[in-house]
Scaffold this motif. Structure first.
Motif, mmCIF file in Angstrom:
data_model
loop_
_atom_site.group_PDB
_atom_site.id
_atom_site.type_symbol
_atom_site.label_atom_id
_atom_site.label_comp_id
_atom_site.label_asym_id
_atom_site.label_seq_id
_atom_site.Cartn_x
_atom_site.Cartn_y
_atom_site.Cartn_z
ATOM 1 N N ILE A 52 -40.844 -40.634 20.356
ATOM 2 C CA ILE A 52 -40.030 -40.690 21.571
ATOM 3 C C ILE A 52 -40.816 -40.158 22.759
ATOM 4 O O ILE A 52 -40.806 -40.749 23.843
ATOM 5 N N VAL A 53 -41.530 -39.051 22.568
ATOM 6 C CA VAL A 53 -42.331 -38.487 23.656
ATOM 7 C C VAL A 53 -43.411 -39.482 24.085
ATOM 8 O O VAL A 53 -43.632 -39.692 25.283
ATOM 9 N N ALA A 54 -44.080 -40.112 23.127
ATOM 10 C CA ALA A 54 -45.112 -41.104 23.469
ATOM 11 C C ALA A 54 -44.518 -42.233 24.307
ATOM 12 O O ALA A 54 -45.147 -42.708 25.254
ATOM 13 N N LEU A 55 -43.304 -42.640 23.991
ATOM 14 C CA LEU A 55 -42.667 -43.744 24.716
ATOM 15 C C LEU A 55 -42.101 -43.318 26.066
ATOM 16 O O LEU A 55 -41.768 -44.170 26.887
ATOM 17 N N THR A 56 -42.000 -42.013 26.324
ATOM 18 C CA THR A 56 -41.544 -41.575 27.648
ATOM 19 C C THR A 56 -42.571 -41.920 28.716
ATOM 20 O O THR A 56 -42.249 -41.959 29.901
ATOM 21 N N PHE A 57 -43.808 -42.193 28.296
ATOM 22 C CA PHE A 57 -44.859 -42.558 29.237
ATOM 23 C C PHE A 57 -44.955 -44.066 29.427
ATOM 24 O O PHE A 57 -45.908 -44.563 30.003
ATOM 25 N N GLY A 58 -43.966 -44.790 28.921
ATOM 26 C CA GLY A 58 -43.894 -46.220 29.158
ATOM 27 C C GLY A 58 -43.884 -47.044 27.889
ATOM 28 O O GLY A 58 -44.142 -46.547 26.792
ATOM 29 N N GLU A 59 -43.565 -48.314 28.075
ATOM 30 C CA GLU A 59 -43.517 -49.284 26.980
ATOM 31 C C GLU A 59 -44.891 -49.383 26.324
ATOM 32 O O GLU A 59 -45.913 -49.372 27.004
ATOM 33 N N LYS A 60 -44.893 -49.483 24.984
ATOM 34 C CA LYS A 60 -46.156 -49.523 24.257
ATOM 35 C C LYS A 60 -46.070 -50.490 23.094
ATOM 36 O O LYS A 60 -45.006 -50.749 22.554
ATOM 37 N N ARG A 61 -47.231 -50.957 22.692
ATOM 38 C CA ARG A 61 -47.354 -51.751 21.478
ATOM 39 C C ARG A 61 -47.581 -50.794 20.313
ATOM 40 O O ARG A 61 -47.906 -49.622 20.494
ATOM 41 N N PHE A 62 -47.401 -51.315 19.095
ATOM 42 C CA PHE A 62 -47.510 -50.514 17.877
ATOM 43 C C PHE A 62 -48.834 -49.735 17.832
ATOM 44 O O PHE A 62 -48.859 -48.526 17.597
ATOM 45 N N GLY A 63 -49.937 -50.421 18.050
ATOM 46 C CA GLY A 63 -51.250 -49.788 17.978
ATOM 47 C C GLY A 63 -51.441 -48.685 19.001
ATOM 48 O O GLY A 63 -52.115 -47.685 18.727
ATOM 49 N N GLU A 64 -50.852 -48.855 20.183
ATOM 50 C CA GLU A 64 -50.948 -47.829 21.222
ATOM 51 C C GLU A 64 -50.213 -46.558 20.798
ATOM 52 O O GLU A 64 -50.706 -45.448 21.018
ATOM 53 N N ILE A 65 -49.051 -46.739 20.197
ATOM 54 C CA ILE A 65 -48.290 -45.573 19.715
ATOM 55 C C ILE A 65 -49.087 -44.872 18.621
ATOM 56 O O ILE A 65 -49.218 -43.646 18.615
ATOM 57 N N ALA A 66 -49.633 -45.643 17.690
ATOM 58 C CA ALA A 66 -50.395 -45.071 16.574
ATOM 59 C C ALA A 66 -51.578 -44.242 17.075
ATOM 60 O O ALA A 66 -51.882 -43.177 16.516
ATOM 61 N N LYS A 67 -52.240 -44.701 18.123
ATOM 62 C CA LYS A 67 -53.391 -43.968 18.670
ATOM 63 C C LYS A 67 -52.989 -42.661 19.339
ATOM 64 O O LYS A 67 -53.764 -41.717 19.377
ATOM 65 N N GLU A 68 -51.784 -42.618 19.882
ATOM 66 C CA GLU A 68 -51.335 -41.427 20.601
ATOM 67 C C GLU A 68 -50.796 -40.337 19.694
ATOM 68 O O GLU A 68 -50.685 -39.188 20.111
ATOM 69 N N ILE A 69 -50.455 -40.685 18.456
ATOM 70 C CA ILE A 69 -49.851 -39.693 17.553
ATOM 71 C C ILE A 69 -50.805 -39.457 16.386
ATOM 72 O O ILE A 69 -50.878 -40.258 15.451
ATOM 73 N N ASP A 70 -51.545 -38.366 16.467
ATOM 74 C CA ASP A 70 -52.519 -38.036 15.424
ATOM 75 C C ASP A 70 -51.842 -37.811 14.080
ATOM 76 O O ASP A 70 -50.825 -37.118 13.994
ATOM 77 N N GLY A 71 -52.411 -38.426 13.044
ATOM 78 C CA GLY A 71 -51.969 -38.159 11.686
ATOM 79 C C GLY A 71 -50.894 -39.074 11.135
ATOM 80 O O GLY A 71 -50.601 -39.021 9.946
ATOM 81 N N LEU A 87 -45.176 -44.966 10.761
ATOM 82 C CA LEU A 87 -44.814 -45.345 12.124
ATOM 83 C C LEU A 87 -43.844 -46.523 12.104
ATOM 84 O O LEU A 87 -42.839 -46.523 12.820
ATOM 85 N N SER A 88 -44.107 -47.492 11.260
ATOM 86 C CA SER A 88 -43.222 -48.650 11.145
ATOM 87 C C SER A 88 -41.832 -48.228 10.707
ATOM 88 O O SER A 88 -40.819 -48.656 11.289
ATOM 89 N N LYS A 89 -41.749 -47.366 9.704
ATOM 90 C CA LYS A 89 -40.454 -46.892 9.201
ATOM 91 C C LYS A 89 -39.695 -46.114 10.275
ATOM 92 O O LYS A 89 -38.506 -46.336 10.497
ATOM 93 N N GLU A 90 -40.394 -45.216 10.949
ATOM 94 C CA GLU A 90 -39.738 -44.387 11.958
ATOM 95 C C GLU A 90 -39.283 -45.229 13.157
ATOM 96 O O GLU A 90 -38.211 -44.988 13.702
ATOM 97 N N LEU A 91 -40.079 -46.210 13.559
ATOM 98 C CA LEU A 91 -39.661 -47.092 14.646
ATOM 99 C C LEU A 91 -38.410 -47.878 14.258
ATOM 100 O O LEU A 91 -37.489 -48.036 15.062
#
Length: 119
Positions: free
Chosen positions: A35-54, A60-64
């Motif tokens: 949710i915090v990553a998406l507060t900085f704007g719309e993102k694609r799956f890979g962009e979210i994955a890069k922003e959240i270490d580990g 990520l797919s399950k949580e989305l």
């Protein structure tokens, strides 16, 4: 709460129930960072994955999927070639802003406390 007043279990239950409801939606260590990553704007799956270490792609797919099902994230599929899928916060997710900011402040405070305890 006044310590001289008798315990009222109905008040306790009325306090615990909404907290449990919130924790059921936000459970785990990944939903709030997504949710915090998406507060900085719309993102694609890979962009979210890069922003959240580990986080793994599977997690990520399950949580989305869970966040979409609970109305906190909007998944948009664009009919292009190749297909473009983006994720964004819904207006309902804005209701978490105060909670996230409080958690951020508490996290800073708690980290400082732990560092001072080690001395």
């Amino acid at each position: 709460m006044n310590e001289t007043e008798p315990l009222d279990h109905s008040v306790c239950k009325a306090t615990v129930r909404p907290i449990r409801d919130a924790l059921d939606v936000l459970n785990g260590k990944w939903k709030l960072p997504i949710i915090v990553a998406l507060t900085f704007g719309e993102k694609r799956f890979g962009e979210i994955a890069k922003e959240i270490d580990g986080i793994t792609d599977r997690m990520l797919s399950k949580e989305l999927q869970d966040l979409v099902a609970n109305g906190l994230v909007r998944r948009t599929v664009e009919d292009t070639f190749p297909i473009r899928v983006t994720y964004a916060l819904t207006p309902h997710s804005q209701s978490l802003n105060e909670v996230i900011e409080s958690l951020r402040k508490w996290g800073i405070l708690h980290r400082a406390y732990l560092v001072n305890e080690e001395k």
